[in-house]
Design an enzyme around this catalytic site. Structure first.
Site, PDB file in Angstrom:
ATOM      1  N   SER A   1       0.832  -1.198   0.000  1.00  0.00           N
ATOM      2  CA  SER A   1       0.000   0.000   0.000  1.00  0.00           C
ATOM      3  C   SER A   1       0.873   1.257   0.000  1.00  0.00           C
ATOM      4  O   SER A   1       1.620   1.494  -0.939  1.00  0.00           O
ATOM      5  CB  SER A   1      -0.944  -0.032   1.210  1.00  0.00           C
ATOM      6  OG  SER A   1      -1.876   1.019   1.165  1.00  0.00           O
TER       7      SER A   1
ATOM      8  N   HIS B   1      -8.661  -4.328   0.337  1.00  0.00           N
ATOM      9  CA  HIS B   1      -7.349  -3.728   0.552  1.00  0.00           C
ATOM     10  C   HIS B   1      -6.561  -4.421   1.667  1.00  0.00           C
ATOM     11  O   HIS B   1      -5.349  -4.579   1.557  1.00  0.00           O
ATOM     12  CB  HIS B   1      -7.501  -2.236   0.882  1.00  0.00           C
ATOM     13  CG  HIS B   1      -6.221  -1.470   0.855  1.00  0.00           C
ATOM     14  ND1 HIS B   1      -5.529  -1.207  -0.312  1.00  0.00           N
ATOM     15  CD2 HIS B   1      -5.483  -0.915   1.860  1.00  0.00           C
ATOM     16  CE1 HIS B   1      -4.433  -0.513  -0.033  1.00  0.00           C
ATOM     17  NE2 HIS B   1      -4.369  -0.329   1.274  1.00  0.00           N
TER      18      HIS B   1
ATOM     19  N   ASP C   1     -10.584  -4.046  -4.090  1.00  0.00           N
ATOM     20  CA  ASP C   1      -9.891  -3.104  -3.197  1.00  0.00           C
ATOM     21  C   ASP C   1     -10.693  -1.811  -3.114  1.00  0.00           C
ATOM     22  O   ASP C   1     -10.909  -1.131  -4.114  1.00  0.00           O
ATOM     23  CB  ASP C   1      -8.483  -2.829  -3.728  1.00  0.00           C
ATOM     24  CG  ASP C   1      -7.591  -2.130  -2.721  1.00  0.00           C
ATOM     25  OD1 ASP C   1      -8.075  -1.203  -2.046  1.00  0.00           O
ATOM     26  OD2 ASP C   1      -6.419  -2.507  -2.612  1.00  0.00           O
TER      27      ASP C   1
END
Length: 291
Positions: free
Chosen positions: A128, A228, A197
């Site tokens: 991320s 996510h 996501d």
């Protein structure tokens, strides 16, 4: 470099997670900031340098880092960004770059100052937000002619502004321009992204894949239904997460076999295939070229 965005982008935990300081290393960045790091040393041939996600710190990922090391037979190093966990300072894009540079400097410095690890034995892993410093370091090392042994990007972003806007260009006020940086990679790169996501849209992973030089594209691990923060949970039932990473390391980073990925994501035990057309852990079949 996106200073106005920093207060929105960075979300360090309100209080450092519980972790004994005896487990931590102290590194000093180019700006003189002292940051915390941890190192799981198994005496392995590869070291995975982890840049963690937002809203977490070393105390939150320490067990995960140890599990990663033992599952994949690798050493693992991770660090906290400025202002995260036990690191000093305030988070910023520039600070993130200096943080990963400090971690790399320690890993590659000869003993006793560091570990004396060659760049080709280091695999950069960004999750991320951590895809930002990871892509920065991979581009820098590739341009210098000392590329890392590989790169893994999990739920990566093209850039910060593109998380909210489907932009074709990188603006000067943007942060973490990963979409442009991956074009300069000279190392095998695996992208992992969930199709559902809700924070960093799936098309970020797709576009990053197609921005990579074709020679360095490992088959991506698209995760049908993955969000996510639950990719590993979705893939836990059949072990596809560690199997996929392990096959990538063996076939593209350790260079013990022919450097292609046609047999990747096969089960590491018992020969069970992880490539199920409609099951979890779809392997490269869902990618569509979005320029």
């Amino acid at each position: 470099m996106g200073c106005a965005l920093s207060s929105i982008v960075f979300r360090p935990p309100s209080f450092p997670s519980t972790i004994s300081k005896s487990e931590l290393l102290e590194l000093v960045t180019a700006s003189g900031t002292r940051i915390a790091a941890l190192h799981v040393d198994l005496g392995a041939d590869l070291t995975v340098l982890v840049s963690h996600g937002n809203a977490e710190d070393l105390g939150m990922i320490a067990k995960w880092a140890a599990d990663l090391a033992h599952q994949l037979r690798v050493n693992v190093m991770a660090y906290d960004y400025d202002g995260y966990g036990h690191s000093e300072g305030s988070p910023s894009e520039k600070g993130c770059y200096e943080d990963i540079d400090a971690a790399l400097a320690w890993l590659t410095a000869p003993a006793p100052e560091g570990r004396g690890v060659a760049h080709g034995q280091i695999v950069l892993f960004g999750r991320s937000l951590g895809s930002g410093p990871t892509c920065y370091a991979a581009q820098r090392l590739s341009r210098a002619g000392t590329p890392p042994g590989g790169v893994v990007l999990q739920a990566p972003l093209l850039s910060v502004l593109r998380v909210a806007l489907d932009l074709r260009f990188t603006f000067r006020c943007d942060m973490f321009p990963n979409g442009a940086r991956v074009r300069d990679f000279r190392t095998p790169t695996l992208i992992i992204h969930g199709t559902h996501d809700e924070i960093v849209p799936f098309w970020h992973g797709e576009r990053l894949f197609f921005n990579l030089p074709p020679k360095y594209r490992a088959r991506p691990l698209w995760v049908p239904g993955g969000a996510h923060n639950n990719i590993e949970a979705v893939l836990r039932a059949d072990g596809a997460f560690y199997d996929g990473l392990g096959d990538f390391l063996d076939e593209r980073c350790r260079q013990k076999r022919k450097p292609n990925v046609e047999g990747a994501f096969q089960a590491r035990k018992g020969g069970r295939s992880r490539q199920k057309a409609n099951g979890s852990g779809g392997y490269g079949s869902m990618a569509q070229n979005r320029s």
